[in-house]
Write an enzyme that holds these catalytic residues in place. Structure first.
Site, PDB file in Angstrom:
ATOM      1  N   CYS A 166       0.843  -1.374  -0.005  1.00 35.73           N
ATOM      2  CA  CYS A 166       0.088   0.022  -0.107  1.00 35.73           C
ATOM      3  C   CYS A 166       0.636   1.239   0.071  1.00 35.73           C
ATOM      4  O   CYS A 166       0.384   2.279  -0.350  1.00 35.73           O
ATOM      5  CB  CYS A 166      -0.929   0.010   1.123  1.00 35.73           C
TER       6      CYS A 166
ATOM      7  N   HIS B 172      -3.985   7.049   0.949  1.00 36.07           N
ATOM      8  CA  HIS B 172      -3.966   5.863   0.390  1.00 36.07           C
ATOM      9  C   HIS B 172      -5.486   5.405   0.668  1.00 36.07           C
ATOM     10  O   HIS B 172      -5.844   5.363   1.829  1.00 36.07           O
ATOM     11  CB  HIS B 172      -2.861   4.640   0.980  1.00 36.07           C
TER      12      HIS B 172
ATOM     13  N   ASN C 182      -9.804  -0.631  -3.010  1.00 35.52           N
ATOM     14  CA  ASN C 182      -8.567  -0.489  -2.589  1.00 35.52           C
ATOM     15  C   ASN C 182      -7.519  -0.908  -3.631  1.00 35.52           C
ATOM     16  O   ASN C 182      -7.649  -2.339  -3.778  1.00 35.52           O
ATOM     17  CB  ASN C 182      -8.147  -1.350  -1.229  1.00 35.52           C
TER      18      ASN C 182
HETATM   19  N1  ACO Z   1     -19.421  -9.645   4.547  1.00 38.22           N
HETATM   20  C1  ACO Z   1     -20.016  -9.965   5.566  1.00 38.22           C
HETATM   21  N2  ACO Z   1     -19.564 -10.268   6.797  1.00 38.22           N
HETATM   22  C2  ACO Z   1     -18.174 -10.159   6.690  1.00 38.22           C
HETATM   23  C3  ACO Z   1     -17.234 -10.007   5.829  1.00 38.22           C
HETATM   24  C4  ACO Z   1     -17.893  -9.722   4.373  1.00 38.22           C
HETATM   25  N3  ACO Z   1     -17.304  -9.286   3.334  1.00 38.22           N
HETATM   26  N4  ACO Z   1     -16.176 -10.066   6.066  1.00 38.22           N
HETATM   27  C5  ACO Z   1     -16.282 -10.378   7.441  1.00 38.22           C
HETATM   28  N5  ACO Z   1     -17.430 -10.512   7.896  1.00 38.22           N
HETATM   29  C6  ACO Z   1     -17.816 -11.018   9.090  1.00 38.22           C
HETATM   30  C7  ACO Z   1     -16.588 -11.805   9.865  1.00 38.22           C
HETATM   31  O1  ACO Z   1     -16.798 -13.220   9.626  1.00 38.22           O
HETATM   32  C8  ACO Z   1     -17.104 -11.463  11.382  1.00 38.22           C
HETATM   33  O2  ACO Z   1     -18.251 -12.410  11.441  1.00 38.22           O
HETATM   34  P1  ACO Z   1     -18.483 -12.835  12.816  1.00 38.22           P
HETATM   35  O3  ACO Z   1     -18.472 -11.766  14.018  1.00 38.22           O
HETATM   36  O4  ACO Z   1     -19.827 -13.679  12.922  1.00 38.22           O
HETATM   37  O5  ACO Z   1     -17.261 -13.749  13.288  1.00 38.22           O
HETATM   38  C9  ACO Z   1     -17.783 -10.285  11.291  1.00 38.22           C
HETATM   39  O6  ACO Z   1     -18.099  -9.734   9.915  1.00 38.22           O
HETATM   40  C10 ACO Z   1     -16.768  -9.042  11.885  1.00 38.22           C
HETATM   41  O7  ACO Z   1     -15.467  -9.268  11.111  1.00 38.22           O
HETATM   42  P2  ACO Z   1     -14.324  -8.419  11.281  1.00 38.22           P
HETATM   43  O8  ACO Z   1     -13.284  -9.007  10.456  1.00 38.22           O
HETATM   44  O9  ACO Z   1     -14.016  -8.331  12.880  1.00 38.22           O
HETATM   45  O10 ACO Z   1     -14.815  -7.077  10.653  1.00 38.22           O
HETATM   46  P3  ACO Z   1     -14.435  -5.624  10.776  1.00 38.22           P
HETATM   47  O11 ACO Z   1     -15.393  -4.699  11.744  1.00 38.22           O
HETATM   48  O12 ACO Z   1     -12.942  -5.551  11.450  1.00 38.22           O
HETATM   49  O13 ACO Z   1     -14.145  -5.151   9.629  1.00 38.22           O
HETATM   50  C11 ACO Z   1     -12.432  -4.715   7.876  1.00 38.22           C
HETATM   51  C12 ACO Z   1     -13.391  -5.707   8.512  1.00 38.22           C
HETATM   52  C13 ACO Z   1     -13.516  -3.876   6.920  1.00 38.22           C
HETATM   53  C14 ACO Z   1     -11.417  -5.519   7.069  1.00 38.22           C
HETATM   54  C15 ACO Z   1     -11.896  -3.798   8.888  1.00 38.22           C
HETATM   55  O14 ACO Z   1     -11.366  -4.540   9.742  1.00 38.22           O
HETATM   56  C16 ACO Z   1     -10.908  -3.000   8.123  1.00 38.22           C
HETATM   57  O15 ACO Z   1     -11.320  -2.038   7.406  1.00 38.22           O
HETATM   58  N6  ACO Z   1      -9.611  -2.926   8.777  1.00 38.22           N
HETATM   59  C17 ACO Z   1      -8.454  -2.139   8.079  1.00 38.22           C
HETATM   60  C18 ACO Z   1      -7.758  -2.904   7.360  1.00 38.22           C
HETATM   61  C19 ACO Z   1      -7.912  -2.247   5.605  1.00 38.22           C
HETATM   62  O16 ACO Z   1      -8.240  -1.385   5.498  1.00 38.22           O
HETATM   63  N7  ACO Z   1      -7.377  -3.241   5.077  1.00 38.22           N
HETATM   64  C20 ACO Z   1      -7.246  -2.697   3.436  1.00 38.22           C
HETATM   65  C21 ACO Z   1      -6.241  -3.322   2.981  1.00 38.22           C
HETATM   66  S1  ACO Z   1      -4.637  -3.215   3.876  1.00 38.22           S
HETATM   67  C22 ACO Z   1      -4.479  -1.584   3.519  1.00 38.22           C
HETATM   68  O17 ACO Z   1      -4.409  -1.091   2.771  1.00 38.22           O
HETATM   69  C23 ACO Z   1      -3.767  -0.903   4.912  1.00 38.22           C
END
Ligand code: ACO
Length: 355
Positions: free
Chosen positions: A116, A282, A312
């Site tokens: 990234c 980013h 992204n």
């Molecule tokens: N659709 C529906 N449900 C989903 C999905 C989806 N696509 N993905 C995960 N879930 C579910 C999980 O299984 C989990 O279910 P459970 O509670 O029954 O176990 C629930 O949603 C919560 O999952 P988390 O992974 O804890 O969700 P979170 O609220 O953390 O959101 C996300 C996930 C969007 C990835 C978030 O953590 C985030 O944005 N993190 C930052 C990382 C990022 O931005 N990465 C981008 C690439 S890296 C970079 O560029 C820096």
């Protein structure tokens, strides 16, 4: 004093639009979850068997070269940032040179693997080469073709819904104008959490990561011969050949490091957040960008977000967003532009430019 400036910028995104609803037809996800957590509405996917990281990078590069007012043959160095290369090796730098039809010039080509933050790292490298007088037309490309290597089952939904394909490019040239160009770049890394956002296989690690993660996943090494450690049937059959991300961990660190590295750049140049005309983060997650915007005290028209349309696009996200902001007249001559990124590694960085 010799500085470097972005003399031309271009971007390219594939035509095919994939909405959240489209993804919900192949995996258990939904538009509401994706939009609420990430801000993403749709993303672009390249044409199978036709578009690659290199070819879309070349489309963006051609625009940047034309806008810089130079010929392809004038490019004297290539820097290519990607995490989704056409080949494991050689890197996309030389492939881009071939795609642009400029192999006869035999210029150097460097590949950047900083995910990234690849574009910010690349800009910093280009800046050093130009400032030192070594090169006059550095072509820097950030390009990704994520769609070809994601897990399109419910198992991969936390990662797959986030990423999209796209490419951005700039030509970096010298300038002696007082009020123009790259003012500073700041680069950082911390490998402590390398596996929190990673693509482990294929790779030569052979279980090495266990030492740092305590993970006991079976990657099929026990039965593997030399030659099969890198990639074996077990990895393919057990879907261990896709990116892995601990989203919440990444989120927490990102919202800490973004403001830190922006402040560092502002302090180095004697400027303040109130001097920023346009912040191009980013495009990792809209919630991260909104958090950083608030910390900097910027209004909505001082931040460019397009993750809603493209997802992204990793190394491509900053040049694609910057290009769009420039094309829309949101970045004007003399504006102070702040770029910042955080991602896998972890690596992060910032850049301040006077447009
Ligand atoms: N659709 C529906 N449900 C989903 C999905 C989806 N696509 N993905 C995960 N879930 C579910 C999980 O299984 C989990 O279910 P459970 O509670 O029954 O176990 C629930 O949603 C919560 O999952 P988390 O992974 O804890 O969700 P979170 O609220 O953390 O959101 C996300 C996930 C969007 C990835 C978030 O953590 C985030 O944005 N993190 C930052 C990382 C990022 O931005 N990465 C981008 C690439 S890296 C970079 O560029 C820096």
């Amino acid at each position: 004093m010799l500085r470097s400036k972005i003399a031309g910028i271009g971007s390219y995104v594939p035509e095919k639009v994939v909405t959240n609803d489209d993804l919900s037809k192949v995996m258990d996800t939904n538009d509401e979850w994706i939009q609420e957590r990430t801000g993403i509405k749709e993303r672009r996917y390249g044409k199978k068997h036709e578009e690659t990281t290199t070819t879309i990078g070349a489309r963006a590069a051609e625009i940047a070269i034309e806008r810089a007012g130079i010929q392809k043959e004038d490019v004297d160095f290539i820097i290519f940032a990607t995490l989704s290369p056409d080949y494991y090796f050689p890197g996309c730098g030389v492939l881009l040179q071939r795609e642009l039809g400029i192999t006869k010039t035999e210029i150097g080509a460097l590949d950047i693997r900083n995910q990234c933050s690849g574009f910010v790292y690349g800009l910093s490298v280009a800046d050093q080469f130009v400032r030192s007088g070594m090169y006059k037309n550095v072509l820097l490309v950030g390009s990704e073709m994520h769609s070809m290597g994601l897990d399109f089952t419910t198992r991969g939904r936390n990662v797959t819904v986030i990423f999209g394909d796209g490419a951005g490019a700039v030509v970096v040239q010298p300038t002696e104008e007082e009020n123009e160009g790259v003012l500073t770049t700041c680069l950082h890394s911390d490998g402590t959490y390398a596996e929190k956002l990673a693509f482990l296989n294929p790779g030569s690690h052979g279980g090495y990561h266990e030492k740092y993660t305590g993970e006991e996943t079976d990657y099929g090494y026990s039965d593997a011969e030399y030659g099969e450690i890198f990639l074996n049937k077990h990895m393919v059959e057990n879907a261990q050949i896709y990116p892995h991300m601990e989203g919440q961990f990444v989120f927490k660190l990102a919202v800490q490091k973004f403001p830190e590295v922006i402040k560092e750049a502002l302090d180095k140049t004697g400027l303040g957040a109130e001097d920023i005309d346009m912040f191009i983060p980013h495009q990792a997650n809209l919630r991260i960008s909104q958090f950083v915007q608030k910390r900097l005290g910027l209004s909505d028209d001082q931040v460019w977000n397009n993750i809603q349309k493209y997802g992204n696009t990793t190394a491509a996200s900053i040049p694609v967003a910057l290009c769009e902001a420039v094309e829309n007249g949101a970045v004007k001559k003399g504006d102070l532009v702040c770029l910042a990124a955080f991602g896998s590694g972890f690596t992060w960085g910032s850049a301040l430019l006077r447009w």
